[in-house]
Design a protein around this motif. Sequence first.
Motif, mmCIF file in Angstrom:
data_model
loop_
_atom_site.group_PDB
_atom_site.id
_atom_site.type_symbol
_atom_site.label_atom_id
_atom_site.label_comp_id
_atom_site.label_asym_id
_atom_site.label_seq_id
_atom_site.Cartn_x
_atom_site.Cartn_y
_atom_site.Cartn_z
ATOM 1 N N LYS A 31 -5.135 -4.513 9.765
ATOM 2 C CA LYS A 31 -4.597 -3.345 9.057
ATOM 3 C C LYS A 31 -5.364 -2.078 9.407
ATOM 4 O O LYS A 31 -4.776 -0.991 9.483
ATOM 5 C CB LYS A 31 -4.618 -3.566 7.545
ATOM 6 C CG LYS A 31 -4.076 -2.359 6.787
ATOM 7 C CD LYS A 31 -3.576 -2.690 5.421
ATOM 8 C CE LYS A 31 -3.100 -1.440 4.688
ATOM 9 N NZ LYS A 31 -2.016 -0.741 5.412
ATOM 10 N N THR A 32 -6.670 -2.200 9.629
ATOM 11 C CA THR A 32 -7.484 -1.020 9.934
ATOM 12 C C THR A 32 -7.211 -0.486 11.337
ATOM 13 O O THR A 32 -7.160 0.732 11.544
ATOM 14 C CB THR A 32 -8.975 -1.363 9.793
ATOM 15 O OG1 THR A 32 -9.235 -1.810 8.456
ATOM 16 C CG2 THR A 32 -9.848 -0.161 10.105
ATOM 17 N N THR A 33 -7.018 -1.380 12.296
ATOM 18 C CA THR A 33 -6.885 -0.941 13.689
ATOM 19 C C THR A 33 -5.454 -0.966 14.206
ATOM 20 O O THR A 33 -5.196 -0.468 15.301
ATOM 21 C CB THR A 33 -7.766 -1.806 14.612
ATOM 22 O OG1 THR A 33 -7.330 -3.177 14.529
ATOM 23 C CG2 THR A 33 -9.224 -1.730 14.202
ATOM 24 N N PHE A 76 0.843 -1.190 0.000
ATOM 25 C CA PHE A 76 0.000 0.000 0.000
ATOM 26 C C PHE A 76 0.886 1.251 0.000
ATOM 27 O O PHE A 76 1.854 1.337 0.764
ATOM 28 C CB PHE A 76 -0.886 0.044 1.243
ATOM 29 C CG PHE A 76 -1.976 -0.984 1.276
ATOM 30 C CD1 PHE A 76 -3.267 -0.667 0.886
ATOM 31 C CD2 PHE A 76 -1.719 -2.278 1.714
ATOM 32 C CE1 PHE A 76 -4.276 -1.609 0.933
ATOM 33 C CE2 PHE A 76 -2.721 -3.229 1.759
ATOM 34 C CZ PHE A 76 -4.001 -2.900 1.365
ATOM 35 N N VAL A 77 0.541 2.236 -0.828
ATOM 36 C CA VAL A 77 1.251 3.513 -0.831
ATOM 37 C C VAL A 77 0.242 4.649 -0.691
ATOM 38 O O VAL A 77 -0.849 4.599 -1.253
ATOM 39 C CB VAL A 77 2.093 3.709 -2.111
ATOM 40 C CG1 VAL A 77 3.257 2.737 -2.130
ATOM 41 C CG2 VAL A 77 1.272 3.583 -3.370
ATOM 42 N N VAL A 78 0.638 5.656 0.066
ATOM 43 C CA VAL A 78 -0.237 6.805 0.310
ATOM 44 C C VAL A 78 0.602 8.071 0.317
ATOM 45 O O VAL A 78 1.820 8.022 0.525
ATOM 46 C CB VAL A 78 -0.980 6.677 1.665
ATOM 47 C CG1 VAL A 78 -1.930 5.501 1.673
ATOM 48 C CG2 VAL A 78 0.015 6.572 2.826
ATOM 49 N N ASP A 79 -0.068 9.197 0.087
ATOM 50 C CA ASP A 79 0.607 10.477 0.284
ATOM 51 C C ASP A 79 0.317 10.968 1.700
ATOM 52 O O ASP A 79 -0.324 10.264 2.490
ATOM 53 C CB ASP A 79 0.193 11.490 -0.780
ATOM 54 C CG ASP A 79 -1.293 11.819 -0.774
ATOM 55 O OD1 ASP A 79 -1.961 11.602 0.269
ATOM 56 O OD2 ASP A 79 -1.799 12.283 -1.818
ATOM 57 N N ALA A 80 0.776 12.156 2.035
ATOM 58 C CA ALA A 80 0.652 12.642 3.405
ATOM 59 C C ALA A 80 -0.802 12.782 3.841
ATOM 60 O O ALA A 80 -1.169 12.428 4.967
ATOM 61 C CB ALA A 80 1.385 13.973 3.557
ATOM 62 N N ASP A 81 -1.657 13.289 2.959
ATOM 63 C CA ASP A 81 -3.066 13.451 3.313
ATOM 64 C C ASP A 81 -3.727 12.096 3.562
ATOM 65 O O ASP A 81 -4.481 11.928 4.527
ATOM 66 C CB ASP A 81 -3.814 14.196 2.202
ATOM 67 C CG ASP A 81 -3.414 15.661 2.107
ATOM 68 O OD1 ASP A 81 -2.899 16.196 3.106
ATOM 69 O OD2 ASP A 81 -3.617 16.252 1.035
ATOM 70 N N GLU A 82 -3.440 11.144 2.701
ATOM 71 C CA GLU A 82 -4.025 9.807 2.859
ATOM 72 C C GLU A 82 -3.487 9.123 4.103
ATOM 73 O O GLU A 82 -4.201 8.370 4.767
ATOM 74 C CB GLU A 82 -3.733 8.969 1.621
ATOM 75 C CG GLU A 82 -4.437 9.477 0.373
ATOM 76 C CD GLU A 82 -3.853 8.897 -0.905
ATOM 77 O OE1 GLU A 82 -4.577 8.837 -1.904
ATOM 78 O OE2 GLU A 82 -2.656 8.521 -0.905
ATOM 79 N N LEU A 83 -2.229 9.382 4.438
ATOM 80 C CA LEU A 83 -1.651 8.796 5.641
ATOM 81 C C LEU A 83 -2.371 9.286 6.882
ATOM 82 O O LEU A 83 -2.606 8.519 7.824
ATOM 83 C CB LEU A 83 -0.162 9.134 5.727
ATOM 84 C CG LEU A 83 0.597 8.512 6.899
ATOM 85 C CD1 LEU A 83 0.664 7.002 6.753
ATOM 86 C CD2 LEU A 83 1.998 9.101 6.997
ATOM 87 N N ARG A 84 -2.742 10.564 6.892
ATOM 88 C CA ARG A 84 -3.465 11.102 8.046
ATOM 89 C C ARG A 84 -4.831 10.450 8.186
ATOM 90 O O ARG A 84 -5.320 10.239 9.302
ATOM 91 C CB ARG A 84 -3.607 12.623 7.917
ATOM 92 C CG ARG A 84 -2.327 13.378 8.271
ATOM 93 C CD ARG A 84 -2.585 14.865 8.353
ATOM 94 N NE ARG A 84 -2.814 15.445 7.037
ATOM 95 C CZ ARG A 84 -1.856 15.920 6.260
ATOM 96 N NH1 ARG A 84 -0.607 15.881 6.664
ATOM 97 N NH2 ARG A 84 -2.132 16.428 5.076
ATOM 98 N N GLU A 85 -5.467 10.117 7.061
ATOM 99 C CA GLU A 85 -6.766 9.449 7.124
ATOM 100 C C GLU A 85 -6.632 8.011 7.590
ATOM 101 O O GLU A 85 -7.543 7.464 8.206
ATOM 102 C CB GLU A 85 -7.436 9.472 5.738
ATOM 103 C CG GLU A 85 -7.828 10.856 5.263
ATOM 104 C CD GLU A 85 -8.443 10.822 3.878
ATOM 105 O OE1 GLU A 85 -8.653 9.712 3.355
ATOM 106 O OE2 GLU A 85 -8.701 11.903 3.329
ATOM 107 N N ARG A 86 -5.487 7.387 7.259
ATOM 108 C CA ARG A 86 -5.118 6.034 7.668
ATOM 109 C C ARG A 86 -5.890 4.926 6.975
ATOM 110 O O ARG A 86 -5.380 3.874 6.716
ATOM 111 C CB ARG A 86 -5.246 5.833 9.181
ATOM 112 C CG ARG A 86 -4.242 6.572 9.976
ATOM 113 C CD ARG A 86 -2.834 6.176 9.591
ATOM 114 N NE ARG A 86 -2.477 4.805 9.922
ATOM 115 C CZ ARG A 86 -1.295 4.284 9.694
ATOM 116 N NH1 ARG A 86 -0.368 5.009 9.112
ATOM 117 N NH2 ARG A 86 -1.026 3.040 10.009
#
Length: 454
Positions: free
Chosen positions: A327-329, A152-162
Amino acid sequence: MTLSFFDLFSIGIGPSSSHTVGPMRAANRVLHDLSAQGRLTDVVRVRVDLYGSLGSTGRGHHSDRAVLLGLLGEAPETVEPTQVGPTVERVLTQHRISLLGRHEIAFDPAGDLILHRRRALPEHPNGMRFRFVGADGDLIADRVMFSIGGGFVVDADELRERTPRAEAEEPYPFSTGDELLAVCAEHGLTIDQVVWANESTTRTPDEVRAGVLRVWGVMQECVRNGFGTNGRLPGGLNVLRRAPLLHRQLTVAASDALTDMDWIIAYALAVNEENAAGGRVVTAPTNGAAGVIPAVLHYYRSHMPGADDDGIVRFLLTATAIGVIIKTTASISGAEVGCQGEVGSACAMAAAGMAAVMGGTPRQIENAAEIGMEHNLGLTCDPVGGLVQVPCIERNAIAAVKAVAAARTALHFDGNHLVSLDTVVKTMRDTGADMMTKYKETSRGGLAVNVIEC
């Protein structure tokens, strides 16, 4: 359930989902974004910086090669493993790279691809920065991406959403074990039926089944390749590929009461040796833990009476539910929580899947997953030489045996137990937060510094 089976079980190449698959996807994604903006042909230079665990163990995990492949437009699902070496070598020797295979620019690996061994970005241990420069020296784009485990890859905004947003409303949403058990009880469903219904919001039932069985097919091919390839693994540790030897022994020697356990070990070794060699594998839920679930699945399909493809689907969809919860929690990233998040998660998922095909109730299945995770708590990620070989390969084999034991233990009882899956997952997350960084996929602690590399 905002995550899908197709997220957790993705087809890629070894040796690492977070360090190989993730960087390849990140490079590919930022370039496709740039192309969509019409700016690809304006680029004359690319600078990529890898931080944290990616910088510490990136060479051994082939993160540098993965970035180059992603910049070239390759994807983990479709790249041909046998062509990776020659493709990368051309870039390194010619000092030229064709972005997305369409726009060629000069590229100096020594100055344009930097692995920072002692620097990390504050947001996550697996950080990457991509900078694209134009002819006038102007900065066209500056993107920071994070590889958060399992490819999984995310940018900073997506990382904050988790957690990613669901693309469609699911009939049976859940994010914890307690919520999953409540859904099963309220609607009279098994765990795999819950996941099946949720998956069917974005795919037809036939597509779900075909997709699950395709993943199973790749797992089978991986085991066959592992059994059929002799020699030693690349990387400098000179590790012998033991799966072919064990497979030959098992096919000619007389069996005994523990031979089935030997087969489980053989299946896991085959997968993880293929992963270590950069072969085609399935993240399950990560590459570092890719052997556990296929090993237990092969044991079910080849050694248990009445096993069939319906059982394969039931097994994998049940395992998906547990992976979603973890992964969610919490996390499945070794760089974030240690190997308890990789092999521990895979063990819990495999235990749940095995309990399901053995006729377990939702509560017994949840108990099996809890046992699998509980007895991997505190497991560090300390790969020798930054390679996904020692102790990773054997660790998968032992976890696969442990998963079968966890399922059988749970099925002896009615599913009522003191420690819930949610409690043990929270404990895993908290333990990972307390774990020293040197034990989280940096190769600066544990076996990585106490084993002499020969």
